[in-house]
Write a protein that holds these residues in place. Structure first.
Motif, short mmCIF file in Angstrom:
data_model
loop_
_atom_site.label_atom_id
_atom_site.label_comp_id
_atom_site.label_asym_id
_atom_site.label_seq_id
_atom_site.Cartn_x
_atom_site.Cartn_y
_atom_site.Cartn_z
N ASP A 1 0.83 -1.21 0.00
CA ASP A 1 0.00 0.00 0.00
C ASP A 1 0.86 1.26 0.00
O ASP A 1 0.55 2.24 -0.67
CB ASP A 1 -0.92 0.02 1.23
N GLU A 2 1.95 1.21 0.77
CA GLU A 2 2.83 2.39 0.81
C GLU A 2 3.45 2.62 -0.56
O GLU A 2 3.53 3.76 -1.04
CB GLU A 2 3.91 2.20 1.88
N GLU B 1 0.90 4.22 -2.78
CA GLU B 1 0.69 5.64 -2.48
C GLU B 1 1.83 6.50 -3.00
O GLU B 1 1.62 7.60 -3.48
CB GLU B 1 0.48 5.85 -0.98
N TRP B 2 3.05 5.99 -2.88
CA TRP B 2 4.19 6.75 -3.42
C TRP B 2 4.10 6.85 -4.93
O TRP B 2 4.27 7.92 -5.52
CB TRP B 2 5.52 6.09 -3.04
N ARG C 1 1.94 9.35 -6.68
CA ARG C 1 2.40 10.74 -6.66
C ARG C 1 3.36 11.07 -7.78
O ARG C 1 3.77 12.22 -7.93
CB ARG C 1 3.09 11.04 -5.33
N ARG D 1 -6.80 1.13 4.33
CA ARG D 1 -5.42 0.70 4.14
C ARG D 1 -4.63 1.74 3.38
O ARG D 1 -3.47 2.01 3.69
CB ARG D 1 -5.39 -0.65 3.41
N ALA D 2 -5.29 2.36 2.41
CA ALA D 2 -4.64 3.45 1.67
C ALA D 2 -4.32 4.60 2.63
O ALA D 2 -3.23 5.16 2.61
CB ALA D 2 -5.52 3.93 0.54
N ALA E 1 -1.40 3.82 4.78
CA ALA E 1 -0.14 3.98 4.05
C ALA E 1 0.22 5.45 3.91
O ALA E 1 1.39 5.84 4.07
CB ALA E 1 -0.25 3.32 2.68
N ILE E 2 -0.79 6.27 3.64
CA ILE E 2 -0.54 7.71 3.52
C ILE E 2 -0.07 8.27 4.86
O ILE E 2 0.85 9.08 4.93
CB ILE E 2 -1.82 8.44 3.03
N ARG F 1 1.59 6.69 7.11
CA ARG F 1 2.99 6.29 7.28
C ARG F 1 3.92 7.23 6.53
O ARG F 1 5.02 7.54 6.97
CB ARG F 1 3.18 4.88 6.73
N ILE F 2 3.49 7.64 5.36
CA ILE F 2 4.33 8.51 4.53
C ILE F 2 4.36 9.93 5.12
O ILE F 2 5.40 10.57 5.16
CB ILE F 2 3.81 8.55 3.08
#
Lengths: 115, 436
Positions: A88-89, A92-93, A96, B21-22, B25-26, B28-29
């Motif tokens: 998921d991370e 998300e990256w 972008r 979940r998205a 994750a966001i 975490r970022i």
């Protein structure tokens, strides 16, 4: 976990015009952000498939095939290796990234190597 | 104790639907940047974290229906910023009331223009947050927990799992740490001048502690916990970009990258530890090695004399460069340990140096140094002292003494896997003693 991001050539094949300075700057900004976040482990851009080779294995025979290769949409144009905590991370990256076309594939690098 | 609302927030995080979940994750970022930006405005980590989590709750309420906004980080920041504005307004009203009472309450952030405050360099904010979370006024345990929480974006449960301690202990540690920072009036700042190197040392210590707890777990069933290593490595890589002119930061990154390159080779098929010289070097991660060597070069290029981390990175590099254990440049490793011992003398460094001397100049020379360390009080219950001594004695053919040392080492370690390894060595010595 480590993921490999594959940038598919898609429309940006060898014949495509080089990216504008503006697009390059956008890309660099994004890449810098990734590096600063400790995400990028490695990255690379591949030269056109016309300069590439393929080696086909058939029993004990090896056949070398010269590029360019036909299936342009599936060809890899570049890659990133990222260290992230989840798929998921990575998604998300990747969302972008400053691209307005093309397909990118995210694949987890298995931690259990063949050995 | 955690407030009910904190528990509700963490509970909300745990609901793992697709959209959530998205969002997770966001989070975490974005969370570290968010908390850092807010901490500079409001002045303390506790309030900053609460504001950031309020924004997260708003996202959890709105995004599943409205969809994730195009710039989720900016959305979270502006939501949190509104709440910060309200808070500061309330504080100012409160201050006026205090002033009316004749009390002098002066808040640093009182005069800050909120918009410029938010738009300033994010990098400095993160650096400020790292320095604050690793402030020497806090115990190392507290620094580690707070750093993983606010910079790593880990939940209390994840930290507790990493360190094998109850969730409630970690929660308390974090709450107390925040309180201590407030009570000690620790300012949100990037220290400069002579204070900077002391504060930086504290930051590096925290990151290395996290790494080491993953690399050679002091307790528990697993010999290594790679997720802690990954977290520390990530923090180190971030710090290297935030403070690119600090050679020790690159030194620490080099050390961690190279050590991490061996993670796969350090564990045998059934989870048992495999020591450096016995490792299958083809299983080392050569990508991490090259990153480590590059980091070391970055440290060296900065020109300053090498600090303890860069020197240890250079020692790790000696091993990484050797294609086989036999090709290791032991005399250079001894020289590097000499330099470490001068900069940061410690019995543990002396013990490592003795190992290198044993390899470079023979086990008798190594044993002489180790014997001198035996009376050292700080090594009294350090299992690696008898382990090293056992190793040297064994090489000298003194199997019975070696066996006793390995037994002693096994009784001192709290890591189950390491204990098995040491017991096996003791058994091998016993067998050698019988035949030899």
């Amino acid at each position: 976990m480590r993921v490999l991001i594959l940038a598919k050539e898609g429309n940006q094949s060898a014949a495509a015009t080089p990216p504008t300075a503006e697009a390059m700057a956008e890309y660099q900004k994004f890449n810098e952000e990734l590096v600063k976040a400790g995400v990028v482990v490695a990255a690379g851009r591949l030269s056109p498939s016309s300069e590439g080779k393929r080696v086909q294995f058939d029993g004990s025979k090896r056949r070398v095939i010269d590029g360019p290769f036909a299936e342009t949409k599936e060809l890899v144009a570049g890659y990133w290796l990222w260290q992230v905590r989840s798929m998921d991370e990575a998604i998300e990256w990747l969302k972008r990234a400053p691209y307005d076309g093309g397909t990118f594939e995210i694949r987890e690098v298995s931690q259990h190597e063949g050995a | 104790m955690r407030s009910p609302s904190t528990r509700a927030r963490e509970g909300a995080l745990a609901v793992a639907t697709e959209a959530n979940r998205a969002i997770e994750a966001i989070w975490r970022i974005e969370s570290a940047r968010l908390i850092a930006g807010l901490a500079r405005i409001v002045g303390d980590i506790g309030t900053a974290e609460e504001l950031a989590q309020d924004a997260l709750v708003a996202a959890l309420e709105q995004w599943p229906a409205s969809g994730v906004p195009e710039k989720p980080g900016a959305w979270l920041m502006s939501t949190a910023k509104h709440r910060a504005t309200d808070l500061i307004r309330r504080r100012k009203t409160l201050e006026r009331k205090y002033e009316e009472l004749g009390r002098d309450v002066e808040r640093d952030q009182g005069g800050t223009d909120l918009d410029t405050a938010i738009d300033e360099d994010v990098g400095d904010d993160l650096l400020g947050l790292i320095f604050m979370a690793c402030h020497p006024v806090l115990s190392t345990d507290a620094r580690v927990a707070l750093t993983l929480r606010v910079l790593g974006g880990l939940t209390t449960e994840e930290i507790a799992r990493g360190f094998l301690v109850p969730v409630s202990s970690i929660a308390q540690r974090i709450v107390r740490a925040k309180r201590t920072l407030t009570e000690a009036h620790v300012r949100f700042e990037v220290p400069s001048g002579p204070e900077r190197s002391a504060r930086l040392a504290s930051v590096l210590e925290v990151i290395y502690l996290i790494f080491n707890e993953g690399y050679a777990a002091t307790a528990g069933e697993d010999w290594i916990r790679p997720s802690l290593c990954e977290e520390a490595l990530r923090l180190g890589r971030i710090l290297a970009e935030l403070a690119p002119t600090e050679s020790e930061v690159h030194g620490l990154v080099a050390l961690m990258e190279i050590h991490a390159s061996r993670l796969r080779a350090r564990v045998g098929p059934s989870g048992e530890p495999v020591l450096l010289l016995d490792q299958d070097r083809s299983r080392w991660d050569h990508l991490l090695i090259s990153r480590g060597l590059a980091a070391l070069e970055r440290a060296e290029r900065l020109g300053a004399a090498m600090g303890p981390y860069a020197l240890q990175g250079a020692i790790a590099a000696c091993h990484a460069r050797a294609a086989t254990a036999a090709e290791t440049d032991w005399p250079r490793i001894v020289a590097l340990y000499d330099a470490v011992a001068q900069l940061a003398p410690s019995p543990v460094v002396e013990l490592n140096r003795a190992v290198a001397v044993g390899m470079a100049f023979g086990p008798a020379a190594g044993l002489e140094l180790v014997d001198a360390l035996v009376p050292e009080p700080s090594l009294k219950s350090y299992h690696l002292l008898p382990a090293v001594r056992g190793d040297l004695l064994r090489k000298l053919g003194r199997s019975e003494e070696a066996r006793a040392e390995f037994e002693r080492a096994a009784s001192l370690t709290e890591n189950a896997r390491e204990r098995e390894l040491l017991k096996r060595r003791a058994a091998e010595c016993a067998a050698e003693g019988m035949t030899g």
